[in-house]
Design a protein around this motif. Structure first.
Motif, PDB file in Angstrom:
ATOM      1  N   ILE A   1      15.599   9.658 -11.615  1.00  0.00           N
ATOM      2  CA  ILE A   1      14.882   9.216 -10.408  1.00  0.00           C
ATOM      3  C   ILE A   1      13.938   8.070 -10.743  1.00  0.00           C
ATOM      4  N   GLN A   2      13.231   8.197 -11.860  1.00  0.00           N
ATOM      5  CA  GLN A   2      12.295   7.136 -12.270  1.00  0.00           C
ATOM      6  C   GLN A   2      13.033   5.818 -12.512  1.00  0.00           C
ATOM      7  N   SER A   3      14.232   5.908 -13.050  1.00  0.00           N
ATOM      8  CA  SER A   3      15.015   4.702 -13.321  1.00  0.00           C
ATOM      9  C   SER A   3      15.439   4.008 -12.024  1.00  0.00           C
ATOM     10  N   ALA A   4      15.691   4.792 -10.986  1.00  0.00           N
ATOM     11  CA  ALA A   4      16.165   4.226  -9.721  1.00  0.00           C
ATOM     12  C   ALA A   4      15.026   3.781  -8.808  1.00  0.00           C
ATOM     13  N   GLU A   5      13.812   4.226  -9.098  1.00  0.00           N
ATOM     14  CA  GLU A   5      12.707   4.056  -8.144  1.00  0.00           C
ATOM     15  C   GLU A   5      12.265   2.613  -7.962  1.00  0.00           C
ATOM     16  N   SER A   6      12.341   1.820  -8.999  1.00  0.00           N
ATOM     17  CA  SER A   6      11.774   0.465  -8.938  1.00  0.00           C
ATOM     18  C   SER A   6      12.429  -0.407  -7.875  1.00  0.00           C
ATOM     19  N   LEU A   7      13.693  -0.121  -7.527  1.00  0.00           N
ATOM     20  CA  LEU A   7      14.404  -0.971  -6.573  1.00  0.00           C
ATOM     21  C   LEU A   7      14.703  -0.281  -5.240  1.00  0.00           C
ATOM     22  N   ILE A   8      14.096   0.904  -5.047  1.00  0.00           N
ATOM     23  CA  ILE A   8      14.464   1.672  -3.853  1.00  0.00           C
ATOM     24  C   ILE A   8      14.015   1.002  -2.561  1.00  0.00           C
ATOM     25  N   ASP A   9      12.942   0.200  -2.614  1.00  0.00           N
ATOM     26  CA  ASP A   9      12.449  -0.463  -1.398  1.00  0.00           C
ATOM     27  C   ASP A   9      13.483  -1.400  -0.786  1.00  0.00           C
ATOM     28  N   SER A  10      14.368  -1.958  -1.625  1.00  0.00           N
ATOM     29  CA  SER A  10      15.381  -2.895  -1.123  1.00  0.00           C
ATOM     30  C   SER A  10      16.656  -2.187  -0.669  1.00  0.00           C
ATOM     31  N   ALA A  11      16.722  -0.861  -0.834  1.00  0.00           N
ATOM     32  CA  ALA A  11      17.925  -0.104  -0.473  1.00  0.00           C
ATOM     33  C   ALA A  11      17.992   0.120   1.033  1.00  0.00           C
ATOM     34  N   ASP A  12      19.184   0.491   1.524  1.00  0.00           N
ATOM     35  CA  ASP A  12      19.313   0.796   2.946  1.00  0.00           C
ATOM     36  C   ASP A  12      18.766   2.205   3.219  1.00  0.00           C
ATOM     37  N   ASP A  13      18.628   2.553   4.519  1.00  0.00           N
ATOM     38  CA  ASP A  13      18.013   3.823   4.900  1.00  0.00           C
ATOM     39  C   ASP A  13      18.772   5.023   4.353  1.00  0.00           C
ATOM     40  N   LYS A  14      20.108   4.907   4.318  1.00  0.00           N
ATOM     41  CA  LYS A  14      20.925   6.019   3.839  1.00  0.00           C
ATOM     42  C   LYS A  14      20.610   6.334   2.376  1.00  0.00           C
ATOM     43  N   MET A  15      20.511   5.271   1.555  1.00  0.00           N
ATOM     44  CA  MET A  15      20.222   5.477   0.142  1.00  0.00           C
ATOM     45  C   MET A  15      18.771   5.924  -0.066  1.00  0.00           C
ATOM     46  N   LYS A  16      17.861   5.369   0.736  1.00  0.00           N
ATOM     47  CA  LYS A  16      16.454   5.779   0.628  1.00  0.00           C
ATOM     48  C   LYS A  16      16.300   7.270   0.920  1.00  0.00           C
ATOM     49  N   ALA A  17      16.967   7.716   1.982  1.00  0.00           N
ATOM     50  CA  ALA A  17      16.873   9.133   2.349  1.00  0.00           C
ATOM     51  C   ALA A  17      17.394  10.006   1.214  1.00  0.00           C
ATOM     52  N   LYS A  18      18.526   9.611   0.632  1.00  0.00           N
ATOM     53  CA  LYS A  18      19.091  10.390  -0.466  1.00  0.00           C
ATOM     54  C   LYS A  18      18.148  10.384  -1.668  1.00  0.00           C
ATOM     55  N   PHE A  19      17.594   9.190  -1.962  1.00  0.00           N
ATOM     56  CA  PHE A  19      16.681   9.063  -3.103  1.00  0.00           C
ATOM     57  C   PHE A  19      15.497  10.030  -2.963  1.00  0.00           C
ATOM     58  N   TYR A  20      14.826  10.006  -1.816  1.00  0.00           N
ATOM     59  CA  TYR A  20      13.641  10.843  -1.641  1.00  0.00           C
ATOM     60  C   TYR A  20      14.000  12.331  -1.564  1.00  0.00           C
ATOM     61  N   PHE A  21      15.193  12.629  -1.083  1.00  0.00           N
ATOM     62  CA  PHE A  21      15.658  14.010  -1.063  1.00  0.00           C
ATOM     63  C   PHE A  21      15.821  14.532  -2.490  1.00  0.00           C
ATOM     64  N   LEU A  22      16.474  13.721  -3.335  1.00  0.00           N
ATOM     65  CA  LEU A  22      16.681  14.115  -4.731  1.00  0.00           C
ATOM     66  C   LEU A  22      15.359  14.112  -5.507  1.00  0.00           C
ATOM     67  N   LYS A  23      14.507  13.144  -5.203  1.00  0.00           N
ATOM     68  CA  LYS A  23      13.206  13.085  -5.889  1.00  0.00           C
ATOM     69  C   LYS A  23      12.397  14.348  -5.601  1.00  0.00           C
ATOM     70  N   GLY A  24      12.407  14.767  -4.343  1.00  0.00           N
ATOM     71  CA  GLY A  24      11.678  15.983  -3.976  1.00  0.00           C
ATOM     72  C   GLY A  24      12.171  17.192  -4.734  1.00  0.00           C
ATOM     73  N   GLN A  25      13.505  17.317  -4.830  1.00  0.00           N
ATOM     74  CA  GLN A  25      14.072  18.461  -5.553  1.00  0.00           C
ATOM     75  C   GLN A  25      13.729  18.405  -7.040  1.00  0.00           C
ATOM     76  N   ALA A  26      13.792  17.208  -7.613  1.00  0.00           N
ATOM     77  CA  ALA A  26      13.511  17.058  -9.045  1.00  0.00           C
ATOM     78  C   ALA A  26      12.059  17.418  -9.359  1.00  0.00           C
ATOM     79  N   LEU A  27      11.163  16.991  -8.515  1.00  0.00           N
ATOM     80  CA  LEU A  27       9.745  17.251  -8.748  1.00  0.00           C
ATOM     81  C   LEU A  27       9.376  18.711  -8.495  1.00  0.00           C
ATOM     82  N   TYR A  28       9.955  19.285  -7.454  1.00  0.00           N
ATOM     83  CA  TYR A  28       9.636  20.677  -7.123  1.00  0.00           C
ATOM     84  C   TYR A  28      10.200  21.623  -8.179  1.00  0.00           C
ATOM     85  N   ALA A  29      11.366  21.295  -8.684  1.00  0.00           N
ATOM     86  CA  ALA A  29      11.999  22.046  -9.785  1.00  0.00           C
ATOM     87  C   ALA A  29      12.097  23.541  -9.491  1.00  0.00           C
ATOM     88  N   ASN A  30      12.545  23.850  -8.272  1.00  0.00           N
ATOM     89  CA  ASN A  30      12.715  25.258  -7.868  1.00  0.00           C
ATOM     90  C   ASN A  30      11.434  26.077  -8.030  1.00  0.00           C
TER      91      ASN A  30
END
Length: 421
Positions: A43-72
């Motif tokens: 997630i950290q590797s992908a984060e630097s360029l997420i602002d230029s991504a489309d909404d679909k990719m942004k939504a997926k990014f933040y969805f995965l980021k949330g799961q990674a950080l929460y860690a069940n």
């Protein structure tokens, strides 16, 4: 040349896009394997360029980021806060885009998180780990902002933890939103016993009515918690030395509930802390008018007037306290103390006398007055012990001291023997 630069830039963006997708795939795979450390790295590797991504990719990014950080549920407090923020971003992005691929999954995850926060917060409360309890309830509120009761619990837990900076922030938030905590309570009378029973919901109460086990349904509203919140704010402001804010907060609370004796007492205590003794006494008298049979109010007035040397007024207040609560040991002890203090004040004049006949005569007169006052102080406690033989170490010690002072050694020994280690 310009066309070549545009093509190069397009190729560069395309390369970045593929890189992001690869990182998100890696994060997704790591999350499925519960390897949350690798997921965070991807997630950290992908984060630097997420602002230029489309909404679909942004939504997926933040969805995965949330799961990674929460860690069940194993994520740190800081990571969990960031996970909540990430899930909220997913909802915002998809709401604006009008598409909801991940929002339903986010809702499901947030429900799991909410249940986890509440379980941990309740357990921490029961085990008196109030810092953890406050943090858990606060997180629960951030997950479900319609459930403002969680924020109230978070503030209350922070007070118990003596974390006044956090509690102040949370109580101010509650005040700003106008939180009252008023809820409707449902009850009905048990048909066979005539006792009232409360129900968690209207539907459960109505079911009992239909079943015929209950009659006489009632619906009542609980009292508003807003005056209490403002009282707590006043207490915290006083602790932090913000006196003007404290007075303003308690006056706001009293304006909403002018007949509440506890709020009048709270204002009186603030005035006392600020050294405004006259204002304190007038407010306590006002509180007594609202709640005339309150022994504690009478006792507090007695303490204040005793400190100011108004012994008759103090004795009257303590006597009233005992009238309403005949077991109030401190009230009896303080009545005795007023006589002792009054007697000891005679020492100043006694010590200033000379050696003339008139001075000796005056000395004997004052000594007799002092002994009489000490005897009055003893009589109050002896009378109290007749109704409350268990007494207290303070009472036994006071009697021991009095009888030693007036020369009744045997009585002094008797009460000394009653003092418990």
């Amino acid at each position: 040349m310009k066309k070549q630069i545009i093509i190069a830039l397009a190729l560069l963006v395309s390369t970045f896009s593929f890189s992001q997708k690869d990182e998100l795939k890696a994060a997704e795979k790591a999350i499925k394997s519960k390897n949350f450390a690798d997921a965070k790295t991807a997630i950290q590797s992908a984060e630097s360029l997420i602002d230029s991504a489309d909404d679909k990719m942004k939504a997926k990014f933040y969805f995965l980021k949330g799961q990674a950080l929460y860690a069940n549920g194993a994520g740190s407090n800081d990571d969990t806060d960031k996970a909540i923020a990430s899930f909220n971003k997913v909802k915002d992005i998809e709401a604006k885009a009008g598409k909801g691929k991940y929002s339903s999954n986010v809702d499901e995850l947030k429900q799991q998180m909410l249940a986890n926060f509440l379980t941990k917060a309740n357990t921490a409360w029961q085990e008196k780990r109030f810092v953890e309890s406050s943090d858990g309830f606060n997180k629960a509120y951030r997950m479900s902002t319609k459930d403002t009761l969680y924020l109230y619990y978070a503030a209350s837990s922070a007070v118990n933890a003596q974390d006044y900076d956090t509690s102040l922030k949370l109580y101010e938030e509650l005040r700003e939103m106008g939180y009252t905590g008023i809820v409707k309570e449902y009850s009905a009378t048990i048909k066979n016993t005539g006792e009232s029973e409360s129900f968690d919901s209207k539907s459960l109460r109505d079911f009992a009515l239909k079943a015929g086990t209950h009659i006489v349904p009632k619906e009542t509203l609980t009292d508003s918690k807003l005056p209490l919140i403002k009282k707590m704010l006043a207490d915290i402001y006083i602790f932090k030395g913000e006196d003007d804010k404290a007075i303003a907060a308690i006056k706001e609370a009293r304006a909403e509930n002018p007949d509440d004796a506890t709020l009048i007492i709270a204002e009186a205590n603030i005035e006392y802390k600020l050294g405004n003794n006259d204002k304190y006494k007038s407010l306590m008298e006002e509180a007594i008018l609202k709640d005339p049979n309150n022994a504690t109010l009478r006792y507090n007035v007695g303490v204040m007037t005793m400190k100011e040397g108004e012994y008759e007024t103090a004795r009257a207040a303590f006597s009233k306290a005992l009238e309403f609560d005949p077991t109030m040991k401190d009230a009896a002890l303080n009545i005795s103390t007023t006589y002792i203090e009054e007697g000891n004040k005679l020492l100043e004049e006694m010590n200033s006398l000379g050696t003339s006949s008139a001075d000796f005569e005056r000395y004997d007169e004052l000594k007799a007055q002092k002994v009489n006052l000490f005897q009055e102080g003893a009589n109050i406690l002896v009378e109290f012990l007749e109704a409350n033989p268990e007494g207290s170490n303070g009472i036994f010690q006071q009697l021991n001291n009095i009888y030693l002072a007036v020369g009744e050694v045997e009585k002094a020994k008797m009460y000394k023997a009653m003092i418990k280690e």
